[in-house]
Write a protein that holds these residues in place. Structure first.
Motif, short mmCIF file in Angstrom:
data_model
loop_
_atom_site.label_atom_id
_atom_site.label_comp_id
_atom_site.label_asym_id
_atom_site.label_seq_id
_atom_site.Cartn_x
_atom_site.Cartn_y
_atom_site.Cartn_z
N VAL A 14 -66.16 45.60 -1.45
CA VAL A 14 -65.39 46.12 -2.66
C VAL A 14 -66.58 46.97 -3.52
N ARG A 15 -67.81 46.70 -3.65
CA ARG A 15 -68.78 47.34 -4.63
C ARG A 15 -68.85 48.88 -3.81
N THR A 16 -69.01 48.70 -2.51
CA THR A 16 -69.25 50.03 -1.68
C THR A 16 -67.96 50.93 -1.79
N ARG A 17 -67.03 50.51 -1.87
CA ARG A 17 -65.56 51.50 -2.17
C ARG A 17 -65.63 51.65 -3.51
N LEU A 18 -65.84 50.90 -4.42
CA LEU A 18 -65.84 51.44 -5.90
C LEU A 18 -66.72 52.43 -6.12
N TRP A 43 -72.45 50.88 -14.27
CA TRP A 43 -72.68 49.48 -13.67
C TRP A 43 -73.63 48.60 -14.49
N ILE A 44 -73.33 47.62 -14.63
CA ILE A 44 -74.20 46.54 -15.63
C ILE A 44 -75.21 45.92 -14.43
N ASP A 45 -74.46 45.57 -13.68
CA ASP A 45 -75.42 44.84 -12.33
C ASP A 45 -74.41 45.04 -11.20
N ASP A 46 -74.83 44.35 -10.20
CA ASP A 46 -74.10 44.77 -8.89
C ASP A 46 -72.70 44.17 -8.96
N VAL A 64 -65.15 45.19 -15.58
CA VAL A 64 -64.48 44.69 -14.16
C VAL A 64 -65.65 43.86 -13.34
N THR A 65 -65.24 42.55 -13.00
CA THR A 65 -66.29 41.74 -12.37
C THR A 65 -65.60 41.72 -10.87
#
Length: 101
Positions: A14-18, A43-46, A64-65
């Motif tokens: 999900v992180r990669t796609r976002l 991005w605040i963190d991963d 967004v979490t």
């Protein structure tokens, strides 16, 4: 307003796609709204992203979490847009699902 989008991708995917698809967020938001819109993301963190959409005199901040099986959107809908809560939720669900596809 909290919106949960379930997925079966895992947080890393999900992180990669976002990260790869949020590059032109302002352009996409302008097309969606039919006018000029600004989208700021950070991005605040991963696993946490802040997103602020500004359009038509309103600013809509959100968090967004990323979770292992869902993405949570916590959106602060301004009082002047209370009438549009359903539309905002629908757009987040539709566009969020496309981002995750």
């Amino acid at each position: 307003m909290r919106i949960a989008l379930p997925h079966s991708l895992g947080k890393d995917e999900v992180r990669t796609r976002l990260k790869s698809r949020l590059g032109d967020a302002s352009g996409k938001a302008s097309e969606l709204i039919g006018g000029m819109a600004q989208v700021e993301t950070q991005w605040i963190d991963d696993d946490h992203l802040t997103m602020t959409v500004s359009a038509m005199g309103f600013t809509i901040p959100s968090q967004v979490t990323l979770e292992e099986s869902q993405v949570l959107f916590d959106v602060e809908v301004p009082a002047g847009l209370g009438f549009a809560r359903g539309m905002i939720e629908s757009m987040i669900r539709e566009k969020g699902e496309k981002l995750l596809a």
